[in-house]
Design a protein around this motif. Structure first.
Motif, PDB file in Angstrom:
ATOM      1  N   ASN A  12      -5.811   4.897   7.277  1.00  0.00           N
ATOM      2  CA  ASN A  12      -6.962   4.037   6.994  1.00  0.00           C
ATOM      3  C   ASN A  12      -7.968   4.065   8.142  1.00  0.00           C
ATOM      4  O   ASN A  12      -9.184   4.100   7.913  1.00  0.00           O
ATOM      5  N   CYS A  54      -5.493  -3.194  -2.569  1.00  0.00           N
ATOM      6  CA  CYS A  54      -4.932  -3.208  -1.219  1.00  0.00           C
ATOM      7  C   CYS A  54      -4.519  -4.605  -0.785  1.00  0.00           C
ATOM      8  O   CYS A  54      -3.683  -4.752   0.102  1.00  0.00           O
ATOM      9  N   THR A  88      -9.542   1.257   0.767  1.00  0.00           N
ATOM     10  CA  THR A  88      -8.381   1.092   1.632  1.00  0.00           C
ATOM     11  C   THR A  88      -7.132   1.604   0.920  1.00  0.00           C
ATOM     12  O   THR A  88      -6.906   1.330  -0.256  1.00  0.00           O
TER      13      THR A  88
END
Length: 188
Positions: free
Chosen positions: A22, A167, A153
């Motif tokens: 990420n 997420c 994400t």
């Protein structure tokens, strides 16, 4: 970011992979210092990450490895994900072995090519092994990219029930509210 998998207390390499993937997706040129700080937060020894031991070229290789594994984390088809992981393990892996890094850590499993493997190969092998363990434990790829508009994400999810799509609870709630408002505007 809290993931179902984090609550289980396991799969620390998968969480390290997720955070690094990420971070690199957010900033492909993630500075070496931030990369080191992230790895230290995940239990890596700062003495192993000095500029001499982990020079800028190694940081670039690590960013490339994170991007490669991020591509696997966007693959929700279990068969394709498994084949990609097998390819990474064939390229970067070695026989599974237990190590405590000379007594500096608790015993844990490694699938890289040995203590002399480069950090990027180690990261690829450990990340692929962690994701392979998730597939074998849950029978499917339990990860993906958040489905909320404007959020990309990556997440890991291993909770009960249907496959996860968001997420976080915040993104799931935001998407539900937006869908509800859209239906009301359309008169449905």
């Amino acid at each position: 970011m809290v993931n179902d998998i984090a609550a289980e207390g396991g799969f620390r390499p998968a969480l390290r992979l997720l955070d690094l993937a990420n971070a690199v997706r957010t900033d492909p040129g993630l500075p070496r210092e931030e990369l080191v700080a992230l790895l230290v937060r995940h239990g890596e020894d700062p003495d192993d990450l000095t500029e001499e031991a982990f020079p800028p070229e190694a940081a670039e290789e690590m960013r490339a490895a994170a991007a490669r594994l991020a591509a696997v984390l966007t693959e929700t088809d279990t068969g394709r994900a498994a084949r990609a992981l097998n390819g990474i393990l064939a390229e970067c892996g070695g026989p599974p072995r237990l190590t405590d890094h000379g007594g500096r850590h608790t015993w844990h499993l490694h699938a890289d090519r040995g203590e002399d493997a480069g950090r990027a190969d180690w990261f690829l092998a450990s990340g692929a092994l962690a994701l392979a363990q998730i597939i074998t434990e849950y029978g499917r790829a339990t990860w993906g990219e958040c489905a909320a508009p404007g959020c990309s994400t990556l997440y890991l999810g291993t909770g009960p029930g249907s496959a996860r799509r968001y997420c976080s609870a915040t993104c799931a709630s935001r998407a539900r509210v937006a869908a509800h408002r859209r239906r009301r505007r359309e008169g449905r």
